[in-house]
Design an enzyme around this catalytic site. Structure first.
Site, PDB file in Angstrom:
ATOM      1  N   HIS A 314      -4.230  -4.478  -2.930  1.00 38.35           N
ATOM      2  CA  HIS A 314      -4.637  -3.096  -2.671  1.00 38.35           C
ATOM      3  C   HIS A 314      -5.572  -2.648  -3.779  1.00 38.35           C
ATOM      4  O   HIS A 314      -5.399  -3.045  -4.930  1.00 38.35           O
ATOM      5  CB  HIS A 314      -3.409  -2.169  -2.625  1.00 38.35           C
ATOM      6  CG  HIS A 314      -3.679  -0.867  -1.960  1.00 38.35           C
ATOM      7  ND1 HIS A 314      -4.219   0.199  -2.627  1.00 38.35           N
ATOM      8  CD2 HIS A 314      -3.534  -0.484  -0.666  1.00 38.35           C
ATOM      9  CE1 HIS A 314      -4.374   1.199  -1.776  1.00 38.35           C
ATOM     10  NE2 HIS A 314      -3.976   0.809  -0.575  1.00 38.35           N
ATOM     11  N   ASP A 372       1.024  -2.966   5.181  1.00 44.45           N
ATOM     12  CA  ASP A 372       0.850  -3.728   6.418  1.00 44.45           C
ATOM     13  C   ASP A 372       1.676  -5.007   6.466  1.00 44.45           C
ATOM     14  O   ASP A 372       1.761  -5.650   7.506  1.00 44.45           O
ATOM     15  CB  ASP A 372      -0.636  -4.066   6.614  1.00 44.45           C
ATOM     16  CG  ASP A 372      -1.450  -2.808   6.862  1.00 44.45           C
ATOM     17  OD1 ASP A 372      -1.013  -1.999   7.688  1.00 44.45           O
ATOM     18  OD2 ASP A 372      -2.499  -2.637   6.231  1.00 44.45           O
TER      19      ASP A 372
HETATM   20  N1  CMC Z   1      -5.423 -12.660  -0.639  1.00 36.99           N
HETATM   21  C1  CMC Z   1      -5.988 -13.444  -1.557  1.00 36.99           C
HETATM   22  N2  CMC Z   1      -6.716 -12.985  -2.600  1.00 36.99           N
HETATM   23  C2  CMC Z   1      -6.855 -11.679  -2.699  1.00 36.99           C
HETATM   24  C3  CMC Z   1      -6.287 -10.788  -1.775  1.00 36.99           C
HETATM   25  C4  CMC Z   1      -5.554 -11.328  -0.719  1.00 36.99           C
HETATM   26  N3  CMC Z   1      -4.973 -10.534   0.188  1.00 36.99           N
HETATM   27  N4  CMC Z   1      -6.602  -9.516  -2.123  1.00 36.99           N
HETATM   28  C5  CMC Z   1      -7.347  -9.606  -3.221  1.00 36.99           C
HETATM   29  N5  CMC Z   1      -7.502 -10.919  -3.581  1.00 36.99           N
HETATM   30  C6  CMC Z   1      -8.196 -11.429  -4.774  1.00 36.99           C
HETATM   31  C7  CMC Z   1      -9.693 -11.435  -4.581  1.00 36.99           C
HETATM   32  O1  CMC Z   1     -10.141 -12.667  -4.058  1.00 36.99           O
HETATM   33  C8  CMC Z   1     -10.167 -11.190  -5.991  1.00 36.99           C
HETATM   34  O2  CMC Z   1     -10.039 -12.400  -6.689  1.00 36.99           O
HETATM   35  P1  CMC Z   1     -11.130 -12.800  -7.835  1.00 36.99           P
HETATM   36  O3  CMC Z   1     -10.963 -11.782  -8.921  1.00 36.99           O
HETATM   37  O4  CMC Z   1     -10.772 -14.185  -8.242  1.00 36.99           O
HETATM   38  O5  CMC Z   1     -12.482 -12.713  -7.171  1.00 36.99           O
HETATM   39  C9  CMC Z   1      -9.133 -10.227  -6.566  1.00 36.99           C
HETATM   40  O6  CMC Z   1      -7.931 -10.518  -5.850  1.00 36.99           O
HETATM   41  C10 CMC Z   1      -9.492  -8.752  -6.412  1.00 36.99           C
HETATM   42  O7  CMC Z   1      -9.745  -8.518  -5.024  1.00 36.99           O
HETATM   43  P2  CMC Z   1     -10.802  -7.512  -4.449  1.00 36.99           P
HETATM   44  O8  CMC Z   1     -11.258  -8.021  -3.121  1.00 36.99           O
HETATM   45  O9  CMC Z   1     -11.857  -7.238  -5.476  1.00 36.99           O
HETATM   46  O10 CMC Z   1      -9.912  -6.228  -4.291  1.00 36.99           O
HETATM   47  P3  CMC Z   1     -10.278  -4.932  -3.468  1.00 36.99           P
HETATM   48  O11 CMC Z   1      -9.631  -3.823  -4.165  1.00 36.99           O
HETATM   49  O12 CMC Z   1     -11.748  -4.843  -3.263  1.00 36.99           O
HETATM   50  O13 CMC Z   1      -9.627  -5.201  -2.027  1.00 36.99           O
HETATM   51  C11 CMC Z   1      -8.066  -5.248  -0.265  1.00 36.99           C
HETATM   52  C12 CMC Z   1      -8.439  -4.615  -1.615  1.00 36.99           C
HETATM   53  C13 CMC Z   1      -6.866  -4.526   0.295  1.00 36.99           C
HETATM   54  C14 CMC Z   1      -9.241  -5.095   0.695  1.00 36.99           C
HETATM   55  C15 CMC Z   1      -7.731  -6.740  -0.477  1.00 36.99           C
HETATM   56  O14 CMC Z   1      -6.643  -6.869  -1.344  1.00 36.99           O
HETATM   57  C16 CMC Z   1      -7.472  -7.466   0.847  1.00 36.99           C
HETATM   58  O15 CMC Z   1      -8.418  -7.916   1.480  1.00 36.99           O
HETATM   59  N6  CMC Z   1      -6.169  -7.612   1.258  1.00 36.99           N
HETATM   60  C17 CMC Z   1      -5.849  -8.212   2.537  1.00 36.99           C
HETATM   61  C18 CMC Z   1      -6.069  -7.216   3.659  1.00 36.99           C
HETATM   62  C19 CMC Z   1      -4.999  -6.159   3.687  1.00 36.99           C
HETATM   63  O16 CMC Z   1      -3.820  -6.432   3.594  1.00 36.99           O
HETATM   64  N7  CMC Z   1      -5.428  -4.899   3.844  1.00 36.99           N
HETATM   65  C20 CMC Z   1      -4.541  -3.743   3.932  1.00 36.99           C
HETATM   66  C21 CMC Z   1      -4.699  -2.837   2.778  1.00 36.99           C
HETATM   67  S1  CMC Z   1      -3.410  -1.596   2.605  1.00 36.99           S
HETATM   68  C22 CMC Z   1      -3.429  -0.617   4.036  1.00 36.99           C
HETATM   69  C23 CMC Z   1      -4.733  -0.101   4.472  1.00 36.99           C
HETATM   70  O17 CMC Z   1      -5.643   0.195   3.710  1.00 36.99           O
HETATM   71  O18 CMC Z   1      -4.881   0.099   5.678  1.00 36.99           O
END
Ligand code: CMC
Length: 437
Positions: A314, A372
């Site tokens: 998140h 989720d």
């Molecule tokens: N699985 C694997 N790696 C992950 C994940 C994941 N679910 N989430 C983040 N990372 C890694 C990402 O690859 C990055 O690694 P590195 O620093 O080596 O490049 C690091 O963690 C930071 O990730 P980010 O993409 O910069 O984080 P963000 O804040 O931009 O993204 C997120 C947040 C929720 C989009 C992401 O965690 C994600 O894609 N999660 C899976 C989808 C999900 O469950 N979404 C629901 C969110 S909560 C409810 C809602 O909003 O509706």
């Protein structure tokens, strides 16, 4: 660039080296949470912008609705902890709280409930919209289309500067979205639409429209009603997430609230946001067995692979999402109440969570289960199809969207949302005729 911070006075002065330009930015302090530098005069006074794709360090607005402390995993609606609301409140009470700022009681809450429930019916012409969709259309596609069309039917409440129009539009949105959602579902399975019954109350009416058929009487099982009430409360608002920010940005131009909510629905659909609840169930089905978890996680950790552990991570929570904690606990209770002794999906999810939370990749990045991760398991146990999961999220979040929209319209500092950019394309150049390129 030279920066001088004056924490005592709560300001920072920045001067651009080699120029006589300087600006002083005040530190704005919220009730709780990090303070923010007010950069509004930065461009006027220094001629430079800030750069923050994804808004990781940018507050886009001032809000009194929802507060998240991502480090400790705390979520408050108007100051009230989500755990207390999920346990003790009901959805319309929470809707009143989010929209109007305070919990109501007695006649005031009853008037609010009646006000919402009086608007559950759709204009009869809206029925025809459904026939235009393929039966196998994703219900979120139907939601985007039909909600967007509402502004073509309710012209009498579209003056965003009139508080009474805003009140009626809020009631209409909160009341009609469940009807649209239930009809999108009925359409997909080829069953007749079930008209709303206002005497049932918000959550039971929704479950009734989803599950009843004209040929039999149907009583909403209390266990489903309780589980859905809690699920809706947990999903009602979440401060400036992608879809709420979309609603605010769309509304900042003066667009009508129905159009703005349709924009929010579109944003919610993405798998990084509300679409994740559907994606989690698909992921668990693909993993299939506990033995396959290590292989799946090695794919997730492979940077050349785009697989993500859905329902994990998140932008704001760097700790357990409090909503996930409640849903994990209530998954056990709901399954037990429904008489489901063993749910292989829940077992798989618990094992996946345990392995991931002990894996350095997830530990170092502070990736925890989000709302989720467990929500779909409960919905599936309640008999809801996977394709409806994000639709349910939209039904619950409509209250948050309309509260955020209303707060924005009523904020005197509100201006059209108009981000700037750092341009890295070609500088000015002259057009050459086709033969001379
Ligand atoms: N699985 C694997 N790696 C992950 C994940 C994941 N679910 N989430 C983040 N990372 C890694 C990402 O690859 C990055 O690694 P590195 O620093 O080596 O490049 C690091 O963690 C930071 O990730 P980010 O993409 O910069 O984080 P963000 O804040 O931009 O993204 C997120 C947040 C929720 C989009 C992401 O965690 C994600 O894609 N999660 C899976 C989808 C999900 O469950 N979404 C629901 C969110 S909560 C409810 C809602 O909003 O509706």
């Amino acid at each position: 660039m030279t920066a001088t911070a004056n924490t005592g006075g709560g300001s920072i002065t920045i001067s651009l080296d080699g120029t006589n330009k300087a600006t002083t930015m005040k530190l704005l302090v919220g009730t709780v949470g990090p303070s923010v530098f007010d950069i509004r005069k930065l461009y006027d006074q220094l001629g430079v912008f800030t750069y923050d794709p994804g808004y990781g360090s940018t507050a886009s607005c001032e809000s009194k609705i929802t507060y998240i402390d991502g480090d400790v995993g705390e979520l408050l609606y108007r100051g009230y902890p989500i755990e207390q609301l999920a346990e003790q409140s009901n959805f319309l009470e929470v809707a009143h709280l989010l929209l109007n700022g305070e919990l109501a009681s007695g006649d005031k809450q009853k008037a609010f409930d009646d006000g919402v429930m009086r608007h559950t019916m759709l204009h009869e012409q809206i029925r025809r919209f459904f026939d235009g969709f393929r039966r196998d259309a994703h219900p979120m596609a139907v939601m985007c289309g039909v909600i967007g069309a509402l502004s073509a039917f309710y012209h009498d409440s579209l003056d965003i500067n009139d508080p009474e129009h805003r009140r009626i539009s809020a009631f209409r949105m909160i009341a009609k979205v469940p009807t649209i959602a239930a009809w999108a579902y009925k359409y997909s399975i080829g069953q007749p639409f079930v008209y709303p019954r206002n005497d049932l109350g918000y959550v039971d009416n929704f479950l009734y429209m989803m599950n009843a058929v004209p040929t039999e009487s149907y009583t909403v099982p209390p266990v489903l009603s309780r589980a859905m009430e809690r699920w809706f409360i947990l999903h009602a608002d979440h401060e400036q997430n992608a879809s709420s920010s979309t609603v605010r940005l769309a509304g900042s131009s003066g667009a009508n609230p129905f159009a703005c909510i349709a924009a929010g629905v579109a944003s919610l659909w993405g798998p990084a946001h509300g679409g994740a609840n559907e994606a989690v169930l698909k992921m668990l089905a693909d993993i299939g067995h506990v033995d396959n978890i290590p292989q799946f996680l090695s794919e997730v950790k492979d940077k050349n692979n785009h697989t993500r552990l859905m329902g994990f991570g998140h932008r704001v929570y760097k700790n357990y999402d409090p909503r996930a904690k409640i849903l994990q606990e209530s998954a056990h209770a709901v399954l037990a109440e429904l008489g489901i002794k063993d749910d292989p999906l829940l077992d798989l999810a618990l094992a996946l969570e345990k392995i991931a939370l002990n894996d350095p990749y997830f530990v170092e990045r502070k990736l925890y289960p989000n709302v989720d991760f467990y929500s779909g398991i409960i919905l599936k146990a309640m008999g809801l199809p996977t394709s409806m999961f994000t639709v349910l999220f939209a039904v619950a979040r409509t209250t948050g969207w309309i509260s955020q929209w209303k707060e924005m319209i009523e904020d005197p500092s509100q201006r059209i949302g108009r981000p700037r950019q750092i341009y890295t394309g070609p500088a000015r150049r002259d057009y050459a005729p086709a033969g001379k390129r």
